[in-house]
Design a protein around this motif. Sequence first.
Motif, mmCIF file in Angstrom:
data_model
loop_
_atom_site.group_PDB
_atom_site.id
_atom_site.type_symbol
_atom_site.label_atom_id
_atom_site.label_comp_id
_atom_site.label_asym_id
_atom_site.label_seq_id
_atom_site.Cartn_x
_atom_site.Cartn_y
_atom_site.Cartn_z
ATOM 1 N N THR A 172 0.794 -1.198 0.056
ATOM 2 C CA THR A 172 0.189 -0.129 0.092
ATOM 3 C C THR A 172 0.925 1.191 -0.070
ATOM 4 N N VAL A 173 0.369 2.407 -0.234
ATOM 5 C CA VAL A 173 1.166 3.605 -0.237
ATOM 6 C C VAL A 173 1.713 3.737 1.100
ATOM 7 N N LYS A 174 0.999 3.407 2.139
ATOM 8 C CA LYS A 174 1.622 3.787 3.388
ATOM 9 C C LYS A 174 2.715 2.673 3.947
ATOM 10 N N GLU A 175 2.515 1.479 3.206
ATOM 11 C CA GLU A 175 3.552 0.506 3.450
ATOM 12 C C GLU A 175 4.876 0.981 2.894
ATOM 13 N N PHE A 176 4.530 1.348 1.442
ATOM 14 C CA PHE A 176 5.908 1.772 0.802
ATOM 15 C C PHE A 176 6.421 3.076 1.393
ATOM 16 N N GLU A 177 5.748 3.802 1.679
ATOM 17 C CA GLU A 177 6.225 5.046 2.507
ATOM 18 C C GLU A 177 7.215 4.860 3.678
ATOM 19 N N ASP A 178 6.663 3.769 4.338
ATOM 20 C CA ASP A 178 7.395 3.251 5.510
ATOM 21 C C ASP A 178 8.689 2.711 5.095
#
Length: 608
Positions: free
Chosen positions: A31-37
Amino acid sequence: IKAQVLELLGTMPTVGVNRDDLYERLGDSYTVKEFEDLCFDFGLELDEVTSEKEELEKASLASKAENASDDVIYKIDIPANRYDLLCIEGISRGIRIFQGKDECPTFVAQKGENKMTITANTAQVRPFGVAAILRGVKFNQKTYSSFIDLQDKLHQNICRRRSLVAIGTHDLSTVQGPFVYDAQAPEDIKFKPLRTPDAEKYPLQEYTAKELMTIYKEDLQLKQYLHIIEDKPVFPVIRDANGVVLSLPPIINGHHSRITLDTKDVLIECTATDLTKAKVVLNIMCTMLDSDSIEGVEVIQADGTTTTYPDLSYREDTASASDIYKRMGIKREQASPADLAKLLTKMQLSATLEEDGDTLKVQIPPTRPDILHACDIWEDAAVAFGFNNIEWTQPQVTTAGKQLPVNKLTEQLRMLVSQAGYSEALTFALCKADDNFKNLRRKDDGNTACVISNPKTQDFQVGRCNLLSGILKTLNHNSSMPLPIQLFEIQDVLLLDSTSETGARNERRLVAAYAGKGASFQAVQGLLDLVMKKLDVPFDKKGSTDGEHAYTLLPSQDPTFFGQLGAADIVYSGKRIGVIGVIHPEVHKNFNLSNIVTAMEITLEPFV
């Protein structure tokens, strides 16, 4: 030093990658949040999620946006010195190694038979050249676009808009070695360029280099590079054994050796004014593109010495685990020295723990030229460990910041002088050499001004060693304002100083000028008296030069001012700290002043 280098490099570059292509290379979806992390853990930052269509719509290009792709694009901020992460291949490789999916690759340059000779003429324009060959490249539209985009990113970053290094890539099957890097008169270089700005106005045919310099002034992309060589007596050119022009660096490649999707073997050449940066750029270009092998090219220098490029040797350095614990805040119970070695390996720095249980031996690959010091190794260990995993602690030393005394005095005097009716000016710290001396009727002794070795314009040739010339130029540009014009400035001047570590020093000064229909010595002297009164410095009426903590005025021989009757040296505690007087008529003429100017300039250093 590293902080200064990063400051010079400018802002962090942003790399746009196709999300689906990136996920395919990573072998996973997020997800965008997972990739951002994930980016944060790896030391990167996901700046924006967009698409080609959305970008065109933002740019108010709705007609082009209709046929644009809706594929999601991740824009990732890359550290300015991480050249190995400027393309999707480098990003995906780095993340996979960080996640433990892949091991650190080993890069080796195979021995080749191709040679490139550099002639002595190149010393007049771009003296260095390096080259390499990639064998067995498999291009498709995406890898080709990424390859070209990597060149552009390098050109804008470490290559400093091609002024330090220019990259040329060619289809090796279309040319024949050995190659020659030469510098010739523009009229003697004739070839068919890769492209022209307008195919109808300028058909794709052979032109001389001189003609191309005129043509590319209409090219929005290439015209920004013309200044690099257009004033040179000779232009750099690379030819093959048959005399075919491969490129006119740093402007354009030849059409004959252009790369297509069918290209299998790629010749990469870099011409430069900085050999170290050229070698870094060549290494990055060779190691980012997937190929069967990297082949070296023997470069024969003008003096007959030979060197084979690329230099893909690994450097060895050491770091202390104790230093990492101390400097980065990681605790030994959180990560043992052996664990630190594993963390460094995740960052593509293969590390092993020595027998002493503290020293880490680190292998630095050719893709990591950003590792300059042990502190860079400490930083990578902290990134791999995770900044969020470092425990918050209170500093053991408490410090309090305060304003520098010279800056505090400056702010107080700014308020005082402005309340006296003077307007503050802000002039450039660099100026013409004549403004420092000739235009002020002063002699240049060669030991006062700091000279810029390669000034971009005639207006910025030297560091200013007085504030007066800047104020006089400001008066010239504001001559239409109502009289009297009262200006002041409190800033630093730059003076050569052999006793200083850098060979130069800053000196804070105050300058004030009064422009009117007649001389106004009394007005400027009144300002001087006000400043001295606020500094609690009395006036010595006896005119003594050895009085302590007192100032006086003595006859001046400063040629900038109008003789002894119209100028005086300002002396404080027996030392000359400045001058006050009516500006000489010849100086008026040099600065094109329409009104009579009275001015003073003093140094503030003795009062700090």
